[in-house]
Design an enzyme around this catalytic site. Structure first.
Site, short mmCIF file in Angstrom:
data_model
loop_
_atom_site.label_atom_id
_atom_site.label_comp_id
_atom_site.label_asym_id
_atom_site.label_seq_id
_atom_site.Cartn_x
_atom_site.Cartn_y
_atom_site.Cartn_z
N GLU A 149 0.74 -1.22 -0.06
CA GLU A 149 -0.01 0.02 -0.03
C GLU A 149 0.92 1.25 -0.02
O GLU A 149 0.60 2.23 -0.66
CB GLU A 149 -0.79 0.15 1.10
N TYR A 188 -6.01 5.99 4.95
CA TYR A 188 -6.23 5.08 3.85
C TYR A 188 -5.30 3.79 4.20
O TYR A 188 -5.86 2.58 4.04
CB TYR A 188 -5.79 5.61 2.69
N ASP A 239 -9.07 6.20 -0.84
CA ASP A 239 -8.16 7.16 -1.37
C ASP A 239 -8.75 7.59 -2.71
O ASP A 239 -9.92 7.61 -2.92
CB ASP A 239 -6.84 6.16 -1.92
#
Ligand code: SF4
Length: 364
Positions: free
Chosen positions: A46, A129, A147
């Site tokens: 991520e 996020y 996001d």
């Protein structure tokens, strides 16, 4: 001020979850970080995927996990090696924050990524996020992971007209996800929203005719999918003119410099460069003098071998690239090194400086 609205009231939530998750399980791409639900790997992926495309990330992710397979390996790794693993991905503060957060996980949580929203959000570089992505994907908690991609998709499905460039808007989308998310399978739900944004509901020309949730999409029903999301333009880009020089000493070694440990591209290595006030085609003497005044380098400039433009989010570097020779010796220290061409491989350089060296090799 954001007006509280119930954006999800028109949607059949169960049917929406079913259609979205069924599609995801059938169509999802085979990505290396989806092989297991190791929170550390989800976390690394991520962080890499912020501002970087999936295709670019895959080889970086594989190599990173190969070099640093566990939290302990990354926590104990030398920063230069970590930067080298990230070389070319840009936004290097991401990996520095990742390493300090991983060190904290090792020390405070015995190497286990915390599964509480509060604790995970306190880790350096872990924003809402990333926290939501790790908690939902790795731990199966029904937490939103919102996001720009997810905001775009939901702005269309639910006709949310908040400006997605405003940080405050994210709360509106998080509230919507909390209402929509599957409690049976939060991991697939969040990943499916991300996947839908990447493959179908793309920024321009969403492929509505192929969309698994078209029947639930209010923007499609009203024919306004191309008008969403609402997004104001970014701030103006600043242009910086630089003159950079590939400098060699009399033995053929290259002089390289370590950038400061704060700010843009912190701690990465570079070829000596100076900012020039005017645009391209500087007088060679002005560049030589500037190298002397700002970096205390006495050099002989030979040729201009090319020009490079490199675009950051709010900044563009226009670099004029020279080759040259050192007139006097340079003392090596933490900031300056003289290295052979082979040794250059051991140092992490940002992309524009890698391109400069390529120009040099082509020129030779
Ligand atoms: Fe996006 Fe079109 Fe699907 Fe709506 S129908 S979610 S606009 S791709």
């Amino acid at each position: 001020m954001l007006i509280e609205q119930n954006f999800t009231k028109k949607i059949n939530i169960k049917a929406f979850q079913h259609d979205l998750i069924t599609w995801f399980k059938r169509e999802q791409r085979n990505l290396p970080w989806r092989k297991d639900k190791d929170p550390y790997k989800v976390w690394v992926s991520e962080i890499m995927l912020q501002q970087t495309r999936v295709d670019t990330v895959i080889p970086y992710f594989n190599r990173f996990i190969d070099w640093f397979p566990t939290i302990e390996d990354l926590a104990e790794a030398d920063e230069d090696k970590v930067l080298k693993a990230w070389e070319g991905l840009g936004y290097y503060s991401r990996v520095r924050n990742l390493q300090s957060a991983v060190r904290e996980v090792k020390e405070r949580y015995n190497g286990e990524v915390p599964d509480s929203p509060k604790k995970i959000s306190e880790l350096k570089g872990v924003g809402p996020y990333t926290a939501g992505a790790i908690l939902s994907i790795a731990y199966g908690l029904p937490e939103p992971a919102v996001d720009g991609n997810v905001m775009r998709v939901l702005s269309r499905i639910l006709i949310i007209e908040e400006d997605i460039a405003r940080p405050a808007s994210r709360k509106v989308f998080e509230k919507a996800v909390r209402e929509l998310i599957s409690h049976q399978d939060p991991s697939s739900f969040n990943q499916a929203l991300m996947e839908l944004g990447a493959l179908v509901c793309t920024p321009t020309s969403p492929a509505c005719l192929l969309c698994p949730v078209r029947d639930h999409c209010q923007a499609f029903e009203e024919g306004i999918q191309d008008e969403l999301p609402v997004k104001t333009k970014k701030t103006k880009t600043r242009h910086v003119q630089l003159a950079s020089v590939i400098l060699m000493d009399e033995t053929g070694k290259f002089l390289i410099h370590r950038r400061p440990d704060q700010g843009l591209l912190a701690n990465l290595w570079e070829f000596p460069n100076v900012e020039m006030l005017s645009s391209f085609q500087h007088e060679r003497e002005a560049v030589r003098q500037q190298l002397k005044d700002t970096l205390s380098l006495d050099v002989q400039l030979e040729k201009i071998i090319g020009q490079i433009e490199h675009v950051f989010s709010h900044l563009v570097w226009n670099i004029e690239v020279y080759i040259g020779k050192l007139n006097s010796s340079v003392e090596e220290n933490q900031e300056w090194k003289l290295v052979t061409e082979d040794q250059l491989q051991d140092y992490a350089f940002p992309v524009p400086h890698q391109k400069m060296f390529k120009l040099f090799q082509e020129y030779e």
